[in-house]
Motif scaffolding. Sequence first.
Motif, PDB file in Angstrom:
ATOM      1  N   LEU A  17       1.013  -1.275   0.037  1.00  0.00           N
ATOM      2  CA  LEU A  17      -0.023  -0.080   0.087  1.00  0.00           C
ATOM      3  C   LEU A  17       0.889   1.443   0.174  1.00  0.00           C
ATOM      4  O   LEU A  17       2.242   1.354   0.352  1.00  0.00           O
ATOM      5  N   SER A  18       0.287   2.340  -0.531  1.00  0.00           N
ATOM      6  CA  SER A  18       1.239   3.565  -0.526  1.00  0.00           C
ATOM      7  C   SER A  18       1.613   3.906   0.806  1.00  0.00           C
ATOM      8  O   SER A  18       0.847   4.294   1.781  1.00  0.00           O
ATOM      9  N   ALA A  19       3.003   4.165   0.829  1.00  0.00           N
ATOM     10  CA  ALA A  19       3.645   4.366   2.007  1.00  0.00           C
ATOM     11  C   ALA A  19       3.942   6.218   2.367  1.00  0.00           C
ATOM     12  O   ALA A  19       4.306   6.917   1.448  1.00  0.00           O
ATOM     13  N   ASP A  20       3.111   6.705   3.258  1.00  0.00           N
ATOM     14  CA  ASP A  20       3.294   7.890   3.506  1.00  0.00           C
ATOM     15  C   ASP A  20       3.937   8.389   4.872  1.00  0.00           C
ATOM     16  O   ASP A  20       3.951   9.783   5.330  1.00  0.00           O
ATOM     17  N   ALA A  21       4.152   7.424   6.087  1.00  0.00           N
ATOM     18  CA  ALA A  21       4.659   7.945   7.306  1.00  0.00           C
ATOM     19  C   ALA A  21       5.767   7.007   7.950  1.00  0.00           C
ATOM     20  O   ALA A  21       5.328   5.738   7.652  1.00  0.00           O
ATOM     21  N   VAL A  22       6.727   7.406   8.303  1.00  0.00           N
ATOM     22  CA  VAL A  22       7.709   6.437   8.836  1.00  0.00           C
ATOM     23  C   VAL A  22       8.422   7.231  10.017  1.00  0.00           C
ATOM     24  O   VAL A  22       8.757   8.438  10.093  1.00  0.00           O
ATOM     25  N   GLU A  23       8.575   6.329  11.123  1.00  0.00           N
ATOM     26  CA  GLU A  23       9.240   6.750  12.306  1.00  0.00           C
ATOM     27  C   GLU A  23      10.291   5.890  13.227  1.00  0.00           C
ATOM     28  O   GLU A  23       9.712   4.626  13.470  1.00  0.00           O
ATOM     29  N   TRP A  24      11.316   6.026  13.499  1.00  0.00           N
ATOM     30  CA  TRP A  24      12.173   5.457  14.348  1.00  0.00           C
ATOM     31  C   TRP A  24      11.753   5.597  15.904  1.00  0.00           C
ATOM     32  O   TRP A  24      11.525   6.638  16.269  1.00  0.00           O
ATOM     33  N   CYS A  25      11.694   4.503  16.528  1.00  0.00           N
ATOM     34  CA  CYS A  25      11.407   4.614  18.142  1.00  0.00           C
ATOM     35  C   CYS A  25      12.582   5.548  18.753  1.00  0.00           C
ATOM     36  O   CYS A  25      13.670   5.287  18.714  1.00  0.00           O
ATOM     37  N   PRO A  26      12.333   6.665  19.356  1.00  0.00           N
ATOM     38  CA  PRO A  26      13.093   7.459  20.230  1.00  0.00           C
ATOM     39  C   PRO A  26      13.692   6.962  21.408  1.00  0.00           C
ATOM     40  O   PRO A  26      14.419   7.772  22.120  1.00  0.00           O
ATOM     41  N   VAL A  27      12.819   5.979  22.090  1.00  0.00           N
ATOM     42  CA  VAL A  27      13.071   5.445  23.416  1.00  0.00           C
ATOM     43  C   VAL A  27      13.811   4.606  23.255  1.00  0.00           C
ATOM     44  O   VAL A  27      13.985   3.391  22.901  1.00  0.00           O
ATOM     45  N   SER A  28      15.107   4.594  24.187  1.00  0.00           N
ATOM     46  CA  SER A  28      16.088   3.443  24.471  1.00  0.00           C
ATOM     47  C   SER A  28      15.466   2.538  25.481  1.00  0.00           C
ATOM     48  O   SER A  28      14.768   2.816  26.317  1.00  0.00           O
ATOM     49  N   THR A 414      13.326   6.420   4.857  1.00  0.00           N
ATOM     50  CA  THR A 414      12.071   7.467   4.182  1.00  0.00           C
ATOM     51  C   THR A 414      11.411   6.364   3.187  1.00  0.00           C
ATOM     52  O   THR A 414      11.546   5.350   3.285  1.00  0.00           O
ATOM     53  N   CYS A 415      10.197   7.039   2.930  1.00  0.00           N
ATOM     54  CA  CYS A 415       9.315   6.142   2.188  1.00  0.00           C
ATOM     55  C   CYS A 415       8.325   7.068   1.238  1.00  0.00           C
ATOM     56  O   CYS A 415       8.503   8.627   1.129  1.00  0.00           O
ATOM     57  N   SER A 416       8.094   6.423   0.131  1.00  0.00           N
ATOM     58  CA  SER A 416       7.420   7.157  -1.041  1.00  0.00           C
ATOM     59  C   SER A 416       6.062   6.624  -1.346  1.00  0.00           C
ATOM     60  O   SER A 416       5.979   5.380  -1.127  1.00  0.00           O
ATOM     61  N   PHE A 417       5.385   7.417  -1.966  1.00  0.00           N
ATOM     62  CA  PHE A 417       3.792   6.988  -2.079  1.00  0.00           C
ATOM     63  C   PHE A 417       3.436   6.119  -3.119  1.00  0.00           C
ATOM     64  O   PHE A 417       3.201   4.835  -2.652  1.00  0.00           O
ATOM     65  N   TYR A 418       3.411   6.396  -4.392  1.00  0.00           N
ATOM     66  CA  TYR A 418       2.849   5.595  -5.554  1.00  0.00           C
ATOM     67  C   TYR A 418       3.838   4.420  -5.688  1.00  0.00           C
ATOM     68  O   TYR A 418       3.120   3.406  -6.038  1.00  0.00           O
ATOM     69  N   ASP A 419       4.802   4.382  -5.453  1.00  0.00           N
ATOM     70  CA  ASP A 419       5.671   3.090  -5.576  1.00  0.00           C
ATOM     71  C   ASP A 419       5.594   2.270  -4.402  1.00  0.00           C
ATOM     72  O   ASP A 419       5.978   1.215  -4.344  1.00  0.00           O
ATOM     73  N   HIS A 420       4.981   2.793  -3.345  1.00  0.00           N
ATOM     74  CA  HIS A 420       4.970   2.072  -1.965  1.00  0.00           C
ATOM     75  C   HIS A 420       6.298   1.442  -1.693  1.00  0.00           C
ATOM     76  O   HIS A 420       6.128   0.132  -1.267  1.00  0.00           O
ATOM     77  N   MET A 421       6.994   2.447  -1.512  1.00  0.00           N
ATOM     78  CA  MET A 421       8.571   1.834  -1.034  1.00  0.00           C
ATOM     79  C   MET A 421       8.960   2.583   0.230  1.00  0.00           C
ATOM     80  O   MET A 421       8.795   3.598   0.631  1.00  0.00           O
ATOM     81  N   LEU A 422       9.416   1.606   1.197  1.00  0.00           N
ATOM     82  CA  LEU A 422      10.424   2.235   2.506  1.00  0.00           C
ATOM     83  C   LEU A 422      11.858   1.847   2.237  1.00  0.00           C
ATOM     84  O   LEU A 422      12.132   0.924   1.725  1.00  0.00           O
ATOM     85  N   HIS A 423      12.395   2.982   2.250  1.00  0.00           N
ATOM     86  CA  HIS A 423      14.038   2.914   2.199  1.00  0.00           C
ATOM     87  C   HIS A 423      14.979   2.993   3.610  1.00  0.00           C
ATOM     88  O   HIS A 423      14.463   3.955   3.954  1.00  0.00           O
ATOM     89  N   VAL A 424      15.595   2.047   3.808  1.00  0.00           N
ATOM     90  CA  VAL A 424      16.590   2.419   5.099  1.00  0.00           C
ATOM     91  C   VAL A 424      17.976   2.716   4.441  1.00  0.00           C
ATOM     92  O   VAL A 424      18.401   2.051   3.573  1.00  0.00           O
TER      93      VAL A 424
END
Length: 467
Positions: A17-28, A414-424
Amino acid sequence: MAWRSRTRSLQVFDTELSADAVEWCPVSPWNSVLACGTYQLVKEPDEAGAVLATPSRVGRLYLFQFCQEGPLCPPLTELQRIDTPAILDIKWCHVPVLERPLLGMATARGELQLHRLNDTQEGSCRLEAVSGLELGPDRLALSLDWSTGRGDSAGVRVVSSDSAGGVNVLSLAPAGLTALAKWKAHDYEAWISAFSYWDTQLLYSGGDDCRLKGWDLRIGPSTPTFTSKRHSMGVCSIHSNPHREHILATGSYDEQVLLWDGRSLRQPLSESALGGGVWRLKWHPAHEHLLLAACMHNDFHILHCQQALEGGGGACPVVASYILHNSLAYGADWSHLALGGPPPSSPQERAEGGAARAELGGHLRIQYESPTASFDTSLEDEAGRYIPENSAPLVAPPPAPAGDGPALSCLLATCSFYDHMLHVWRWDWTPEERGQGEAGTGEGGEAGASMDTGSAAEAISVTHPAQ
């Protein structure tokens, strides 16, 4: 001394599905955990075969763990996926709540949902839904922000904006979320809302009415503390600097990033043209002068803001760009994880990486869709990519990296919408060794950071969710 700025892709994941939000956990110690939210507009036919006037919006929340064990082992492992309403935004609370990380999610049903990260008996972790609250009927929840940006755990609150132009403030109690205040803040969609992390009684909001507004909860929401018309199009990103008091970054569909001093909001400290609508802005978790921007039609960029923060004015130079996405650049975040030394490279790798990048680049068509489906526009050129006018970011000689060490290595997603890709990917900013080319001559021919993004494509590991 010349500095080399280099981005390198570590892994690519197809979110379906189209990816639009990505977040690393900030809590150690959960900094290796990554969440990704998706949004899909489903135009379903009715019984007669006609497309329904009101399409449904579905989403999926992914949970990953990052562990780089070797160059041949994909570092990202999928831990969990949860089918949800379409997701417009996700944010981790910056501090543990009841000793656990807490993830907030803004959905297309006009609801804020909270998920707690729990450990499993197998030594992994999973998200568990713990609370939810509807913001109101006939609206989408478009953004959220926590009041905990500087690690303050007293009186945890959430602010959220919605498609009806509303801003909503909620408190977090053991029983869940409780509404504290809500008001009509903008004439059209309120794309973004955010706390001042230094005074959490102060809020900021931005909307499709091209207004940036400030609010003080102590005097109530009847009148904004300020209204700025400095952006010429809808304001869609705001982030308070957690390291530097009074500093605020804003972005807009007008393709500008503005830096502000909250004590004087008549004119911005700095204005930087990035060649794409600025959907998200994120300050670095440790370095006050580094700002990550997701620029929709013009990829992802890291800005060096030191000169602007010191009152020097002028546009903020771009010290790194990540250009391997082939669709709308929406979600972006820095990880709090510390990386080791820069990865090995060679002249041959850089040359081959440039060729690989050329093969991966471009796409046949971009269909732009507002999250509220209020308009659709085809944007394309003869090569299949949207190229906005004046899209070239400023590349100038910034100062050396700040901090204790002589170099800087960062992990990003980062993530992008119509190609539904998450990049690290990782970014390394290191001193240029002698004999590695002209001292400090970058692509623009000026002394400064030597940019190298060509080798990034060489390291891509593509993972499909079904695998």
